[in-house]
Design a protein around this motif. Structure first.
Motif, PDB file in Angstrom:
ATOM      1  N   GLY A 140     -41.770 -10.978  44.644  1.00 38.37           N
ATOM      2  CA  GLY A 140     -41.891 -11.812  45.842  1.00 38.37           C
ATOM      3  C   GLY A 140     -42.038 -13.293  45.522  1.00 38.37           C
ATOM      4  N   VAL A 141     -42.626 -13.589  44.377  1.00 34.75           N
ATOM      5  CA  VAL A 141     -42.795 -14.986  43.964  1.00 34.75           C
ATOM      6  C   VAL A 141     -41.528 -15.456  43.239  1.00 34.75           C
ATOM      7  N   ASP A 142     -41.049 -14.638  42.305  1.00 35.87           N
ATOM      8  CA  ASP A 142     -39.863 -15.011  41.522  1.00 35.87           C
ATOM      9  C   ASP A 142     -38.663 -15.310  42.432  1.00 35.87           C
ATOM     10  N   ASP A 143     -38.486 -14.475  43.455  1.00 37.83           N
ATOM     11  CA  ASP A 143     -37.339 -14.639  44.354  1.00 37.83           C
ATOM     12  C   ASP A 143     -37.434 -15.909  45.194  1.00 37.83           C
ATOM     13  N   ASN A 144     -38.628 -16.460  45.281  1.00 32.56           N
ATOM     14  CA  ASN A 144     -38.832 -17.629  46.152  1.00 32.56           C
ATOM     15  C   ASN A 144     -39.472 -18.787  45.400  1.00 32.56           C
ATOM     16  N   ILE A 145     -39.236 -18.782  44.103  1.00 33.53           N
ATOM     17  CA  ILE A 145     -39.979 -19.708  43.249  1.00 33.53           C
ATOM     18  C   ILE A 145     -39.767 -21.175  43.648  1.00 33.53           C
ATOM     19  N   GLU A 146     -38.538 -21.514  44.070  1.00 29.55           N
ATOM     20  CA  GLU A 146     -38.274 -22.915  44.436  1.00 29.55           C
ATOM     21  C   GLU A 146     -39.134 -23.343  45.623  1.00 29.55           C
ATOM     22  N   LYS A 147     -39.291 -22.446  46.582  1.00 29.04           N
ATOM     23  CA  LYS A 147     -40.110 -22.773  47.761  1.00 29.04           C
ATOM     24  C   LYS A 147     -41.548 -23.061  47.349  1.00 29.04           C
TER      25      LYS A 147
END
Ligand code: F6R
Length: 366
Positions: free
Chosen positions: A39-46
Motif C-alpha cells: 500500500g505504501v510502495d504503490d503510492n510512494i510518490e504521494k
C-alpha cells in the motif's frame, strides 16, 4: 477461547509479542535493510511529495496517531497534524490534493473516522487506512492501506491494536525516511534491527506483571491518577490514563510532564499516585526534576524506567523496568506496564474488564 487467561484483555496484552511480530513479519527484512508494504510502495510518490500528513482517528487509535506524529516528523521531516476525527469533520478543515490523510482504526467501523475519510476524499486528498479488521468499512473506503496483523481484539479496551498501530506507522515512517534520505543508512539499519528485537523485549517487559500487580494492590482505591510523559511517551501517558478510566472507572489524566507546573501540580497531595514514564532517553534530567517536584508535594511516584536506572530508583516509590531500546521505539515497551496496571486495578475493583459499562467495541454512531 480465552486461552487460559481470565479475560480477553489479559490474553490480548500477552499476545503483543506475537502481534507485533506478525505486523512486521514479511514487511521488514532487517538483515537486508528492506521495508516493503504494498500500500505504501504503490503510492510512494504521494507520500514522499506530501505537503503534510494529516492523521485522523478516535480514542486509543488517536493516541497511536500522536506517537506517529513524533515518529514521522523526526524521521521524515514531513509536517504532521493529528486530529480527532469528530472535530476534524465538523470544522471545515483545510485539505488539499497534496495532503496525505492517514486514518487509524482498529475496528474499521468508527463512524466519525469514516466521515472524516469521506470528507478528505471529497477534497481530493489521498487517504491511507491503518485498520485491524480485514475487509472493514474503513479499509474498503480508503484509497490504500496497511493492516495491523494483531488478530481479533475482543476486549473493549484496546491493547494489542495500539502497539501494532504504532508498529505499522513506524514502518511507514522508516520506509519514507529511507526513500527521502532524511535518515542515514546506518540509522535506518539500526532502527530495523531494534524493531526486530522488540517482540522479545515486550516479552521481557511482561515479566514485570507480578510486580505491577503488587503496585495495583497498593493504589487500587485511589480516586484520581495522573500520568506523565514527554516526547514519544507523552501520548503513552494519555493512553495509560484512558485505559485506567475506561476499565476501572478511576478518574485519570495524562499530561506532558512539563505541563505539571502550569496547573495540575495543584492537585498533588499524599493521596495522588502519579505514573511517570521516565526512560533514560529523551529529556531524562527534566523528568527527574518533574519527579522531584511531585515528591516534595508528597505525591506517590510510580515510575516506568529503563533497566539499570539509578537516579529515579532513589526518589520513586515504585519503579517498573523496561529493557533498553532506541528512544523512538520506547512507546512499544512503556505501554505494556500501563496496560497491566489498569487491568489489575480493574480486576481488584471487581469491574467488568472486557465489557466496561457504557462502552462498545466499535462506535458506529457519530
Ligand atoms: C479505548 C478504545 C476506544 C477506541 C476508539 C476508536 O480502549 O477502545 O477509545 O480506540 O473507539 O476505535 P477504532 O480504533 O476501532 O476506530
Amino acid at each position: 477461547e480465552k486461552g487460559g487467561y481470565d479475560h480477553f484483555m489479559l490474553k490480548e496484552i500477552y499476545e503483543q509479542p506475537r502481534a507485533i511480530l506478525d505486523t512486521f513479519r514479511g514487511r521488514m527484512l532487517a538483515n537486508e535493510g528492506i521495508i516493503r508494504m504494498a500500500g505504501v510502495d504503490d503510492n510512494i510518490e504521494k507520500f514522499v511529495n506530501a505537503n503534510r500528513i494529516l492523521i485522523v482517528a478516535c480514542g486509543t487509535s488517536w493516541h497511536a496517531g500522536l506517537v506517529a506524529e513524533y515518529v514521522f516528523e523526526n524521521l521524515t521531516r514531513i509536517p504532521v497534524e493529528v486530529e480527532y476525527a469528530s472535530e476534524f469533520r465538523y470544522r471545515n478543515p483545510i485539505i488539499t490534493e497534496n495532503d496525505v490523510v492517514i486514518a487509524i482504526s482498529q475496528s474499521g467501523e468508527t463512524a466519525d473516522t469514516m466521515a472524516a475519510i469521506k470528507l478528505a476524499k471529497s477534497k481530493g486528498a489521498f487517504v491511507f487506512g491503518v485498520c485491524n479488521v480485514v475487509g472493514s468499512s474503513i479499509s474498503r473506503e480508503t484509497d490504500a492501506g496497511a493492516y495491523t496483523h494483531a488478530g481479533p481484539e475482543i476486549g473493549v479496551a484496546s491493547t494489542k491494536a495500539f502497539t501494532t498501530q504504532i508498529t505499522v506507522l513506524t514502518l511507514i515512517a522508516l520506509k519514507l525516511a529511507q526513500k527521502k534520505g532524511t535518515i542515514s543508512k546506518s540509522e535506518f539499519h539500526q532502527y530495523l534491527s531494534e524493531m526486530d528485537a522488540i517482540p522479545a523485549k515486550v516479552e521481557k517487559t511482561l515479566e514485570s506483571a507480578n510486580h505491577v500487580k503488587t503496585i495495583a494492590d497498593i493504589y487500587k482505591d485511589a480516586t484520581n491518577f495522573l500520568y506523565l510523559g514527554r516526547g514519544y511517551n507523552f501520548p503513552v501517558a494519555l493512553e495509560g490514563a484512558l485505559k485506567l478510566k475506561e476499565i476501572s472507572y478511576i478518574h485519570a489524566e495524562g499530561y506532558p510532564a512539563a505541563e505539571m507546573k502550569h496547573g495540575p501540580i495543584a492537585l498533588i497531595d499524599e493521596q495522588m499516585p502519579v505514573v511517570v514514564i521516565a526512560t533514560r532517553k529523551g529529556h531524562y534530567e527534566k523528568v527527574v526534576s518533574n519527579i522531584q517536584e511531585i515528591k516534595s508535594r508528597k505525591g506517590k511516584i510510580i515510575a516506568v524506567v529503563m533497566q539499570g536506572d539509578k537516579s529515579i530508583k532513589k526518589i520513586a516509590d515504585y519503579v517498573i523496568e523496561i529493557p533498553e531500546t532506541l528512544e523512538l521505539l520506547t512507546p512499544l515497551l512503556t505501554t505494556i506496564p500501563l496496560q497491566l496496571l489498569s487491568y489489575y486495578i480493574a480486576v481488584m475493583r471487581d469491574c467488568n474488564v472486557d465489557q466496561p459499562r457504557n462502552l462498545a467495541k466499535s462506535v458506529t454512531v457519530e
